[in-house]
Design an enzyme around this catalytic site. Sequence first.
Site, PDB file in Angstrom:
ATOM      1  N   GLU A   1      45.926  33.790  43.739  1.00  0.00           N
ATOM      2  CA  GLU A   1      45.403  35.471  43.806  1.00  0.00           C
ATOM      3  C   GLU A   1      45.914  35.757  45.063  1.00  0.00           C
ATOM      4  OE1 GLU A   1      41.609  37.477  45.045  1.00  0.00           O
ATOM      5  OE2 GLU A   1      40.847  36.349  43.158  1.00  0.00           O
TER       6      GLU A   1
ATOM      7  N   ARG B   1      43.160  41.759  38.095  1.00  0.00           N
ATOM      8  CA  ARG B   1      43.733  41.184  38.917  1.00  0.00           C
ATOM      9  C   ARG B   1      44.279  42.105  39.112  1.00  0.00           C
ATOM     10  NH1 ARG B   1      38.487  39.789  39.904  1.00  0.00           N
ATOM     11  NH2 ARG B   1      37.700  38.002  40.743  1.00  0.00           N
TER      12      ARG B   1
ATOM     13  N   SER C   1      38.389  33.558  45.667  1.00  0.00           N
ATOM     14  CA  SER C   1      38.880  32.473  45.118  1.00  0.00           C
ATOM     15  C   SER C   1      40.665  32.638  45.469  1.00  0.00           C
ATOM     16  CB  SER C   1      39.068  33.304  43.650  1.00  0.00           C
ATOM     17  OG  SER C   1      37.794  33.847  43.248  1.00  0.00           O
TER      18      SER C   1
HETATM   19  N1  EPU Z   1      32.708  26.150  38.067  1.00  0.00           N
HETATM   20  C1  EPU Z   1      33.181  24.682  38.132  1.00  0.00           C
HETATM   21  N2  EPU Z   1      33.555  24.004  39.486  1.00  0.00           N
HETATM   22  C2  EPU Z   1      33.605  24.662  40.287  1.00  0.00           C
HETATM   23  C3  EPU Z   1      33.527  26.196  40.213  1.00  0.00           C
HETATM   24  C4  EPU Z   1      33.531  27.082  39.649  1.00  0.00           C
HETATM   25  O1  EPU Z   1      32.843  24.047  37.168  1.00  0.00           O
HETATM   26  O2  EPU Z   1      33.806  24.459  41.224  1.00  0.00           O
HETATM   27  C5  EPU Z   1      32.867  26.461  36.660  1.00  0.00           C
HETATM   28  C6  EPU Z   1      31.251  26.636  36.881  1.00  0.00           C
HETATM   29  O3  EPU Z   1      30.375  26.229  36.654  1.00  0.00           O
HETATM   30  C7  EPU Z   1      31.764  28.187  35.656  1.00  0.00           C
HETATM   31  C8  EPU Z   1      33.066  28.160  35.987  1.00  0.00           C
HETATM   32  O4  EPU Z   1      33.673  27.973  36.464  1.00  0.00           O
HETATM   33  O5  EPU Z   1      31.685  27.502  34.327  1.00  0.00           O
HETATM   34  C9  EPU Z   1      33.203  29.692  36.418  1.00  0.00           C
HETATM   35  O6  EPU Z   1      32.492  29.680  37.696  1.00  0.00           O
HETATM   36  P1  EPU Z   1      32.307  31.452  38.165  1.00  0.00           P
HETATM   37  O7  EPU Z   1      30.784  31.778  37.153  1.00  0.00           O
HETATM   38  O8  EPU Z   1      32.067  30.512  39.750  1.00  0.00           O
HETATM   39  O9  EPU Z   1      33.202  32.371  37.893  1.00  0.00           O
HETATM   40  P2  EPU Z   1      34.409  32.016  38.674  1.00  0.00           P
HETATM   41  O10 EPU Z   1      35.931  31.893  37.618  1.00  0.00           O
HETATM   42  O11 EPU Z   1      34.938  31.025  39.401  1.00  0.00           O
HETATM   43  C10 EPU Z   1      35.386  34.580  39.404  1.00  0.00           C
HETATM   44  C11 EPU Z   1      35.801  35.459  40.173  1.00  0.00           C
HETATM   45  C12 EPU Z   1      35.173  35.457  41.053  1.00  0.00           C
HETATM   46  C13 EPU Z   1      33.560  36.094  41.085  1.00  0.00           C
HETATM   47  C14 EPU Z   1      33.295  35.473  39.852  1.00  0.00           C
HETATM   48  C15 EPU Z   1      32.138  36.441  39.093  1.00  0.00           C
HETATM   49  C16 EPU Z   1      38.082  34.970  39.379  1.00  0.00           C
HETATM   50  C17 EPU Z   1      39.797  34.120  40.158  1.00  0.00           C
HETATM   51  N3  EPU Z   1      37.579  34.479  40.211  1.00  0.00           N
HETATM   52  O12 EPU Z   1      35.186  33.315  39.065  1.00  0.00           O
HETATM   53  O13 EPU Z   1      36.412  36.232  41.789  1.00  0.00           O
HETATM   54  O14 EPU Z   1      33.210  36.019  41.812  1.00  0.00           O
HETATM   55  O15 EPU Z   1      33.996  35.350  38.446  1.00  0.00           O
HETATM   56  O16 EPU Z   1      32.252  37.016  38.759  1.00  0.00           O
HETATM   57  O17 EPU Z   1      38.274  35.544  38.955  1.00  0.00           O
HETATM   58  C18 EPU Z   1      36.691  36.758  44.184  1.00  0.00           C
HETATM   59  O18 EPU Z   1      37.822  37.049  43.608  1.00  0.00           O
HETATM   60  O19 EPU Z   1      37.281  36.247  45.402  1.00  0.00           O
HETATM   61  C19 EPU Z   1      36.127  35.994  43.731  1.00  0.00           C
HETATM   62  C20 EPU Z   1      35.195  35.299  44.469  1.00  0.00           C
END
Ligand code: EPU
Length: 337
Positions: free
Chosen positions: A333, A162, A237
């Site tokens: 972010e 990012r 995010s």
């Molecule tokens: N999780 C929770 N509770 C929540 C949300 C997530 O426990 O409310 C846990 C999930 O269970 C999982 C982990 O956190 O174990 C990761 O969650 P997720 O796969 O949804 O990915 P993320 O790390 O929360 C990142 C990106 C997203 C992208 C997804 C998929 C960042 C800041 N965000 O989210 O990007 O779509 O991975 O690759 O890196 C964005 O930048 O706007 C965005 C949506």
Amino acid sequence: MQIETKKSLKNYNTFGIDVVAERFVSVKSVNELVDILTKHTNEPLFLLGGGSNMLLTKTVESLVIHLDLKGISVVSENEATVQLKVMAGENWHEFVQYCIKNNYGGIENMSLIPGNTGTAPIQNIGAYGVELKDTFVSCEALQIKTQTLEIFSKAACNFGYRNSVFKNELKGEYIITSVTFQLTKKNHQLHTGYGAIQDQLASKNIKNPSIKDLSEAVIAIRQSKLPDPKQLGNSGSFFKNPVISAKEFQVFRTQNPGAPFYEVSPEAFKIPAGWLIEKAGFKGKRFGDAGVHKKQALVLVNYGNATGEEIWELALEIQKKVKAQFGIFIQPEVNII
Ligand code: EPU
């Protein structure tokens, strides 16, 4: 090209925050952009792309330049690959769909990311194991001070998680006018490693996915947990996933044995901010019209008439509670204006 005054930006930011721009102009070509820059040298400028990565908290006093440059063209191609030049104002998801339709592979995992193509390199957008930098060749950017067009190679952009040179050393100095990508026409390299993608493909009984299948899987996953900005204002995010040292991770892991994490390197561990925020008790909470999304705690939402300040207050509250509970500082972010 006309400068409008006291223009509401509500329809120009995906959070749907109703703030006013003192002056606003939409540019449709590099020439128009150069023209406006030469007439407004040494003035503070506010560059607006898809408005998908910002939280507007107050009236914008600077001249708002809405980058509405359109067009997709083939720069070169051979049997296996194609290079496409995409103008900055092209909507990112529409560009992804254009590629799927033409069977150009490489960006399908980034389906449905809001925003425009020209702003995508600034934060090196990414999703489901793929980042913009993986297919990026170069971008053209106009130096604001001199109004000259320069080409930035991938190395010059210094991409990170990012992150890029446009968020650091060159912040506020250049306007990206187009981006060139290299995509595959055959033997697509599919990234199906994410559990959510595998589950989605399995649920559809798809064993040898095409790039279209992958795009549809990503769309289904995103739609199931990320709100559509057209229906519920948001900026994706809101926070970055924090990266902590191995030493900090040891302590964190002992105290939170069930927490998800990714090992970035033996020295650095990434903790999902969504998990931290959920455990801090904010998931699905609503304070007036500002809230934390029910299905993904990393996303802050505007239920209708929240002000930017109200969303920001909520973000600060979340930051404070997460820090107190886990000793981890989570950083926004999105850009706070
Ligand atoms: N999780 C929770 N509770 C929540 C949300 C997530 O426990 O409310 C846990 C999930 O269970 C999982 C982990 O956190 O174990 C990761 O969650 P997720 O796969 O949804 O990915 P993320 O790390 O929360 C990142 C990106 C997203 C992208 C997804 C998929 C960042 C800041 N965000 O989210 O990007 O779509 O991975 O690759 O890196 C964005 O930048 O706007 C965005 C949506």
